[in-house]
Design a protein around this motif. Structure first.
Motif, PDB file in Angstrom:
ATOM      1  N   THR A 261       8.621  60.790  19.042  1.00 35.77           N
ATOM      2  CA  THR A 261       8.424  59.362  19.333  1.00 35.77           C
ATOM      3  C   THR A 261       7.195  59.176  20.211  1.00 35.77           C
ATOM      4  O   THR A 261       6.360  58.294  19.978  1.00 35.77           O
ATOM      5  CB  THR A 261       9.674  58.794  20.049  1.00 35.77           C
ATOM      6  OG1 THR A 261      10.812  59.199  19.294  1.00 35.77           O
ATOM      7  CG2 THR A 261       9.638  57.294  20.165  1.00 35.77           C
TER       8      THR A 261
ATOM      9  N   GLY B 111       3.981  60.135  18.121  1.00 32.70           N
ATOM     10  CA  GLY B 111       3.635  59.113  17.130  1.00 32.70           C
ATOM     11  C   GLY B 111       3.040  57.869  17.777  1.00 32.70           C
ATOM     12  O   GLY B 111       2.047  57.320  17.287  1.00 32.70           O
TER      13      GLY B 111
ATOM     14  N   ARG C 275       9.755  51.738  10.666  1.00 34.63           N
ATOM     15  CA  ARG C 275      10.129  52.365  11.937  1.00 34.63           C
ATOM     16  C   ARG C 275      11.143  51.493  12.680  1.00 34.63           C
ATOM     17  O   ARG C 275      12.129  51.994  13.222  1.00 34.63           O
ATOM     18  CB  ARG C 275       8.871  52.567  12.778  1.00 34.63           C
ATOM     19  CG  ARG C 275       9.087  53.471  13.953  1.00 34.63           C
ATOM     20  CD  ARG C 275       7.774  53.951  14.500  1.00 34.63           C
ATOM     21  NE  ARG C 275       6.995  52.907  15.120  1.00 34.63           N
ATOM     22  CZ  ARG C 275       5.764  52.591  14.769  1.00 34.63           C
ATOM     23  NH1 ARG C 275       5.148  53.227  13.797  1.00 34.63           N
ATOM     24  NH2 ARG C 275       5.117  51.617  15.395  1.00 34.63           N
TER      25      ARG C 275
ATOM     26  N   PRO D  18      11.537  57.156  11.473  1.00 35.33           N
ATOM     27  CA  PRO D  18      10.466  57.533  12.404  1.00 35.33           C
ATOM     28  C   PRO D  18       9.187  57.952  11.676  1.00 35.33           C
ATOM     29  O   PRO D  18       9.058  59.096  11.230  1.00 35.33           O
ATOM     30  CB  PRO D  18      11.044  58.701  13.206  1.00 35.33           C
ATOM     31  CG  PRO D  18      12.364  59.019  12.607  1.00 35.33           C
ATOM     32  CD  PRO D  18      12.573  58.193  11.379  1.00 35.33           C
ATOM     33  N   VAL D  19       8.256  57.026  11.533  1.00 34.97           N
ATOM     34  CA  VAL D  19       6.982  57.289  10.868  1.00 34.97           C
ATOM     35  C   VAL D  19       5.892  56.481  11.582  1.00 34.97           C
ATOM     36  O   VAL D  19       6.144  55.365  12.037  1.00 34.97           O
ATOM     37  CB  VAL D  19       7.056  56.938   9.360  1.00 34.97           C
ATOM     38  CG1 VAL D  19       7.436  55.494   9.117  1.00 34.97           C
ATOM     39  CG2 VAL D  19       5.754  57.279   8.638  1.00 34.97           C
ATOM     40  N   TYR D  20       4.726  57.090  11.715  1.00 35.20           N
ATOM     41  CA  TYR D  20       3.604  56.451  12.419  1.00 35.20           C
ATOM     42  C   TYR D  20       2.362  56.586  11.560  1.00 35.20           C
ATOM     43  O   TYR D  20       2.224  57.550  10.809  1.00 35.20           O
ATOM     44  CB  TYR D  20       3.371  57.120  13.776  1.00 35.20           C
ATOM     45  CG  TYR D  20       4.538  56.933  14.725  1.00 35.20           C
ATOM     46  CD1 TYR D  20       4.545  55.915  15.673  1.00 35.20           C
ATOM     47  CD2 TYR D  20       5.655  57.776  14.657  1.00 35.20           C
ATOM     48  CE1 TYR D  20       5.622  55.736  16.533  1.00 35.20           C
ATOM     49  CE2 TYR D  20       6.739  57.602  15.500  1.00 35.20           C
ATOM     50  CZ  TYR D  20       6.719  56.574  16.445  1.00 35.20           C
ATOM     51  OH  TYR D  20       7.784  56.393  17.282  1.00 35.20           O
TER      52      TYR D  20
ATOM     53  N   CYS E  94       5.064  62.016   9.881  1.00 35.23           N
ATOM     54  CA  CYS E  94       6.514  62.048  10.121  1.00 35.23           C
ATOM     55  C   CYS E  94       6.961  63.495  10.275  1.00 35.23           C
ATOM     56  O   CYS E  94       6.170  64.420  10.092  1.00 35.23           O
ATOM     57  CB  CYS E  94       7.272  61.365   8.984  1.00 35.23           C
ATOM     58  SG  CYS E  94       7.147  62.194   7.395  1.00 35.23           S
ATOM     59  N   GLU E  95       8.244  63.666  10.590  1.00 30.78           N
ATOM     60  CA  GLU E  95       8.800  65.021  10.636  1.00 30.78           C
ATOM     61  C   GLU E  95       9.298  65.387   9.240  1.00 30.78           C
ATOM     62  O   GLU E  95       9.545  64.505   8.402  1.00 30.78           O
ATOM     63  CB  GLU E  95       9.936  65.078  11.656  1.00 30.78           C
ATOM     64  CG  GLU E  95       9.416  64.944  13.082  1.00 30.78           C
ATOM     65  CD  GLU E  95      10.539  64.969  14.109  1.00 30.78           C
ATOM     66  OE1 GLU E  95      10.684  65.973  14.824  1.00 30.78           O
ATOM     67  OE2 GLU E  95      11.285  63.971  14.184  1.00 30.78           O
TER      68      GLU E  95
ATOM     69  N   SER F 114      12.099  63.532   7.508  1.00 33.64           N
ATOM     70  CA  SER F 114      11.908  62.137   7.055  1.00 33.64           C
ATOM     71  C   SER F 114      11.013  62.036   5.832  1.00 33.64           C
ATOM     72  O   SER F 114      10.815  60.933   5.296  1.00 33.64           O
ATOM     73  CB  SER F 114      11.284  61.285   8.162  1.00 33.64           C
ATOM     74  OG  SER F 114      11.949  61.463   9.374  1.00 33.64           O
ATOM     75  N   GLU F 115      10.459  63.164   5.371  1.00 38.07           N
ATOM     76  CA  GLU F 115       9.463  63.130   4.282  1.00 38.07           C
ATOM     77  C   GLU F 115       9.980  62.367   3.049  1.00 38.07           C
ATOM     78  O   GLU F 115       9.325  61.470   2.521  1.00 38.07           O
ATOM     79  CB  GLU F 115       9.070  64.563   3.898  1.00 38.07           C
ATOM     80  CG  GLU F 115       8.147  64.622   2.697  1.00 38.07           C
ATOM     81  CD  GLU F 115       7.899  66.049   2.200  1.00 38.07           C
ATOM     82  OE1 GLU F 115       8.012  67.008   2.987  1.00 38.07           O
ATOM     83  OE2 GLU F 115       7.597  66.189   0.999  1.00 38.07           O
TER      84      GLU F 115
ATOM     85  N   VAL G  43      10.246  58.617   3.600  1.00 37.58           N
ATOM     86  CA  VAL G  43       8.921  57.967   3.678  1.00 37.58           C
ATOM     87  C   VAL G  43       8.340  57.849   2.267  1.00 37.58           C
ATOM     88  O   VAL G  43       7.832  56.787   1.883  1.00 37.58           O
ATOM     89  CB  VAL G  43       7.963  58.744   4.619  1.00 37.58           C
ATOM     90  CG1 VAL G  43       6.555  58.148   4.573  1.00 37.58           C
ATOM     91  CG2 VAL G  43       8.485  58.739   6.054  1.00 37.58           C
TER      92      VAL G  43
END
Ligand code: PMV
Length: 336
Positions: A236, A239, A278, A283-285, A298-299, A302-303, A306
Motif C-alpha cells: 500500500t 503503490g 482500488r 490493490p493496484v496502482y 500489483c502483487e 491480484s494479477e 487486474v
C-alpha cells in the motif's frame, strides 16, 4: 569478436526527469526501478576489420503483416548508437568498425523504455565484443552515458540509480534481486505511434516548469519512504508513492515550456479506473513514463483480477504482463 546481450526494460517507481549534467547524463535526482521480464532488447555487436563503417540496424517485428523486417535507424538514433560504440572503442583501445543488430519484444518509442533496454544491451554486448572486462558498476556508468535510464537495466531486479555528483559516482546497483518480491507490471499499450518529443529534449526544458523546484525538494523524502516500503514489502505504501511520483513528474512535464502532454484519452480512463478498482478493494496502482501507456502495478495474487478489469476497458491495443527480471546479461545465440 561477436557477442550478444539481452537487457530488460525497466519501469521507474521514482522517476528520473531532469539532468544535473546534460552531456554526461547525470540526473537531477536519484531514482528507483523494477526490471521488466516481458519487455526486453536483444543486441548483437560484432567488431571486425571486415566492416569499413559502422552498420546499425534493427529487426522490426511490429509491422501489420507481422513479417520480420530488418530496418535502418533514423539519423538521431543511429548517431547515439555510434557515439556509444565510440565510447566503447575508446575505453577498450580498439578502432575497428562494428555491425550492430537489435530486436525489441515491444513497440519502439511508446514510453516503454526502449532506449533503456537498448543501451543496456548495446553496452554489455559491446564491451564483451571489444574483449574489455568491466564490472557491473562500470557498465552502468557507460550505459548511463548512452541513455540515462539504461543504467538501471543492468543490475538485477529492483534497482537504485544514485544520482552522484560526477560521472564516476552516478551509477546503478541492485537494491533487491528479482526474486525478492513477486510484483507485476501490467503494461496497457494504448498507442503504438512513436512519441513526438524525445525524453532527451524533454529533460532539457525541465527548469521552465514552476513546479520543478517543488519536485526537486520533495523527491529525496519520497525516495527514503520508498526504500522503507520495499524493505517492509508494504505494498500500500509502495503503490501510493509510485502514483505520487508519477503524477508529480507529469505535472512538471505538463507545466514545462512548451508543455509535454504524453497522455491520451485511454490513459486517463485507465488512471481513473485504477483508482476506482482500488477503492473497491483491488490493490493496484498506476504509473506512466514518457508516453501514453499505463503500467498497472500489483502483487502476483491480484494479477488475474487486474487483467479481468483491464478487459472491460476499450482502446487498449495490447497488454504485456511483466514480472521482476534479472538485469542485462550475455547470451549464446546471435541475431545474425
Ligand atoms: O533515459 P531517458 O532519457 O529516456 O529518460 C527516462 C525518463 C522517464 O522514462 C520518463 C522516467 C524514468 O526514470 O525512466
Amino acid at each position: 569478436m561477436k557477442k550478444t546481450a539481452v537487457a530488460p526494460s525497466n519501469i521507474a517507481f521514482i522517476k528520473y526527469w531532469g539532468k544535473a549534467d546534460e552531456a554526461l547524463r547525470i540526473p537531477a535526482n536519484s531514482s528507483i526501478s523494477m526490471n521488466l521480464s516481458g519487455a526486453y532488447t536483444t543486441t548483437t555487436v560484432d567488431f571486425s576489420t571486415a566492416y569499413t563503417k559502422d552498420e546499425v540496424s534493427y529487426i522490426d517485428t511490429s509491422d501489420m503483416d507481422k513479417l520480420t523486417r530488418q530496418r535502418e535507424f533514423g539519423y538521431e538514433e543511429r548517431k547515439r548508437v555510434i557515439e556509444q560504440l565510440d565510447r566503447i572503442r575508446k575505453s577498450a583501445h580498439i578502432n575497428t568498425c562494428a555491425k550492430v543488430m537489435t530486436q525489441n519484444t515491444f513497440p519502439k518509442g511508446t514510453g516503454i523504455a526502449s532506449s533503456a533496454s537498448g543501451f543496456a544491451a548495446l553496452t554489455v554486448a559491446g564491451f564483451a565484443a571489444a574483449e574489455a572486462s568491466l564490472n557491473e558498476k562500470e557498465l552502468t556508468i557507460f550505459a548511463r552515458m548512452g541513455s540515462g535510464s539504461a543504467c538501471r537495466s543492468i543490475p538485477d531486479g529492483y534497482v537504485f540509480w544514485e544520482k552522484g555528483d560526477s560521472s564516476d559516482t552516478s551509477y546503478a546497483y541492485s537494491l533487491y534481486p528479482h526474486g525478492y518480491w513477486d510484483l507485476r507490471d501490467i503494461v496497457c499499450v494504448v498507442d503504438l505511434k512513436e512519441k513526438k518529443v524525445s525524453t532527451t529534449e524533454g529533460h532539457q526544458r525541465v527548469e521552465t516548469s514552476p513546479l520543478w523546484g517543488w519536485r526537486h525538494r520533495s523527491v529525496d523524502g519520497r525516495i527514503e519512504a520508498m526504500k522503507r516500503a520495499l524493505a517492509e514489502k508494504n505494498f500500500t505504501s509502495l503503490g501510493g508513492l509510485i502514483e505520487e511520483d508519477c503524477l508529480e513528474m507529469h505535472h512538471v512535464m505538463q507545466t514545462q515550456a512548451p508543455p509535454l502532454y504524453y497522455w491520451n484519452e485511454t490513459t486517463v480512463v485507465l488512471m481513473e479506473n485504477a483508482t476506482s478498482w482500488r477503492n473497491r478493494g483491488l490493490p493496484v496502482y498506476f504509473t506512466i513514463d514518457a508516453g501514453p501507456n499505463v503500467h498497472l502495478i500489483c502483487e502476483e495474487k491480484s494479477e488475474k483480477h487486474v487483467l479481468e478489469q483491464v478487459k472491460t476497458i476499450s482502446g487498449i491495443e495490447s497488454v504485456i504482463v511483466n514480472k521482476p527480471s534479472a538485469g542485462a546479461h550475455l547470451v549464446e545465440s546471435h541475431l545474425y
